[in-house]
Design a protein around this motif. Structure first.
Motif: not given
Lengths: 259, 339
Positions: A156, A158-159, A161-166, A168-170
């Protein structure tokens, strides 16, 4: 009763044709005689030992190994980002790109080989090794893209996106979240690519030159001159190597999911 | 304006050429629990994604704690998001899932251990630190996802349909949990939902959205009891809505006097406000369902189809029965025409 008997017969014949040659090769290589023959004349391991003594076999084996390992790694280095981009972004002409990437699977190897020789190797005056390397990379690329794509599609987005919001860079999200979750797909692609490259004949046939041959091509030319059982022994060893690789891959990765 | 913590000004959002949200203004106070409510396609999720930075603004600006975040990438905004699907990392155990963001931010090992421990305890998962997410129940995954965002101490926590993947019992439990966490941390929360009861139960204020714009903004009490538009009224249970002109209901087969003086606009009744047996209106029962303490009727009438809930101890009517009913002034909600 009759139908059971018939279906058993069909299974038996199918298996005979599929696996039979393998046993014949193994047995022919065990011959004590000087010519490739079945059934073998006497039993001996001498041809299996001789395989390792033929210098051209050692050289072509090294080349084939080099092509299979580095060609596949290069294909993955190109193919994983390509598969990622194709599965995550709405790329213009994405479908066309997929088709083009898959083309080497569909186009007969003999045509690919001739085309590469005539329009790439000769005009650019490439060395044989470089030509073989490029050709094998291109041949393996479709497998890399397809196998990795299928594991990316199961992941998925969104995983990430979750990393980015935590934080991470892309790219960080790709390395920390995507790669660990597709690693068995990447490994499966590697094994498939390795076997494909190692067993490749038609393209290599066109691109091999004097002194630089892949193992299957070397075996062909060896047989033209020397008709002894060492080729059978070598074939048996190679078949065994493929079987072991696939067996291990299936056991640890569930390889058949990806192919 | 001065006390607004999250501020959206004139925000427009689009997918390609499709406009999803247009000219939206929204101010959220610090520590507030806000619900973005609306049917699917109303722009609530898009708005949330824009606040998170997962979607770039077509127009307008977003600021948080007085700082313009419009151009700040998502990973630098300090915003937490609990995904509807939880989006946990399957290759990491619960501890590592929660530690993920802390490791990115390069916290010391001891700080990570302390914070993750606190986070897991807060959501009651400290005994499952070694578990992989896929070995957990839906409710546990939800709480893990919440803990993963909370340990980052985000300025704003966004939650996408936080209760929709849970069964009824867990939903109640999680609802209480969210309120408790919000009370304990004082964190500003914005959650997206399509479920009006969820919004009513949880939110300090509700932002009702429709077609990419705010339809009504207010406290749960405001929206439930004083919906300002026909759409809002329908969303909050005024299922019988009629257009009214000159104190007459505009019915499909002609105008019918309301029996009392009504403003131009709409009149709306909840199904429970309609009484059956006596009244000026006639109808035929088309459907009846027994629901414990009440019977739910669907009635065909001159006004169109009516929904009425009647206490179960009153006379029951069968399908096909001709009945009279009343649309009493007492239960009527008047929605005046907006100019």
């Amino acid at each position: 009763m009759t139908s059971t008997w018939i279906s058993r017969m069909i299974i038996f014949i199918t298996l005979t044709f599929l696996i039979g040659p393998f046993f014949i090769i193994v047995a022919a290589g065990l011959s004590a005689g000087d010519f490739l023959a079945f059934p073998p004349k006497g039993l001996s391991l001498k041809w299996y030992i001789k395989v390792f003594e033929v210098e051209s076999f050692r050289e072509s084996f090294a080349l084939s190994m080099f092509l299979a390992v580095f060609g596949t790694i290069t294909a993955l280095v190109l193919g994983v980002p390509a598969a990622y981009a194709l599965s995550r972004y709405n790329i213009p002409y994405g479908e066309t790109i997929k088709t083009v990437v898959a083309a080497p699977i569909i186009v007969p190897g003999i045509i690919v080989g001739l085309a590469l020789l005539r329009y790439l190797v000769v005009p650019l005056n490439l060395t044989i090794t470089l030509a073989l390397f490029l050709a094998h990379t291109a041949l393996v690329l479709p497998y890399a893209v397809r196998v990795v794509s299928s594991s990316l599609n199961n992941l998925r987005s969104d995983m990430e996106e979750a990393a980015v919001l935590l934080g991470c860079s892309r790219i960080g999200a790709f390395i920390r979240v995507v790669l660990p979750n597709i690693q068995s797909g990447v490994l499966a692609a590697f094994i498939l690519g390795f076997v494909t490259s190692f067993n490749q004949v038609p393209v290599s046939l066109f691109l091999s030159g004097p002194g630089v041959r892949t193992l299957p091509i070397d075996m062909l030319s060896y047989m033209e001159i020397t008709y002894d059982p060492s080729v059978a022994a070598l074939s048996a060893l190679l078949a065994l190597m493929s079987v072991i690789i696939i067996f291990v891959a299936e056991k640890f990765l569930g390889f058949s999911r990806y192919v | 304006m001065s006390n607004s913590f999250v501020s959206l000004q004139n925000v427009s959002l689009a997918y390609g050429k499709t406009v999803a949200v247009s000219n939206l203004d929204l101010n959220v106070r610090k520590g507030e629990l806000i619900a973005l409510l609306g049917p699917s396609g109303c722009g609530k999720t898009t708005t949330m994604r824009a606040i998170a930075g997962l979607m770039s603004l077509h127009n307008g600006s977003i600021s948080i704690d007085g700082v313009d975040m419009s151009r700040t990438p998502a990973n630098k905004r300090g915003i937490g998001l609990v995904f509807q699907s939880y989006a946990l990392f399957p290759h990491l155990n619960a501890f590592e899932n929660v530690a993920f963001g802390l490791r990115i931010k390069k916290f010391s090992r001891s700080e990570i251990t302390t914070r993750v421990g606190k986070g897991l305890t807060m959501v009651g998962l400290s005994h499952l630190a070694e578990r992989k997410p896929q070995e957990m129940s839906g409710g546990q995954q939800q709480r893990l996802s919440l803990a993963r965002s909370l340990v980052m101490e985000p300025k704003v926590l966004l939650l996408d349909e936080p209760l929709s993947n849970l069964d009824a019992r867990l939903r109640l439990e999680m609802r209480t949990e969210l309120q408790r966490v919000q009370r304990d941390t004082g964190i500003t929360m914005i959650f997206v939902t399509h479920d009006q009861s969820e919004a009513l139960a949880l939110a300090d204020r509700i932002v009702l959205m429709k077609n990419g714009a705010i339809e009504q903004l207010g406290t749960p009490d405001d929206l439930y009891n004083r919906p300002a538009t026909a759409f809002a009224a329908d969303f909050f249970g005024f299922e019988n809505i009629f257009k009214v002109s000159h104190s007459k209901i505009i019915g499909p087969n002609g105008d019918i006097p309301t029996g009392f003086a009504a403003d131009e606009g709409h009149l709306a009744w909840r199904p429970g406000a309609i009484s059956i047996g006596n009244g000026p209106h006639k109808g035929i029962v088309r459907g009846v369902a027994f629901a414990g303490e009440k019977r739910e009727y669907v009635i065909d009438s001159m006004l169109g189809q009516i929904k009425a809930f009647v206490p179960a101890d009153q006379t029951a009517y069968a399908i096909g029965a001709s009945i009279s009913f009343d649309l009493p002034k007492a239960g009527a909600l008047s929605i005046p025409e907006t100019q």
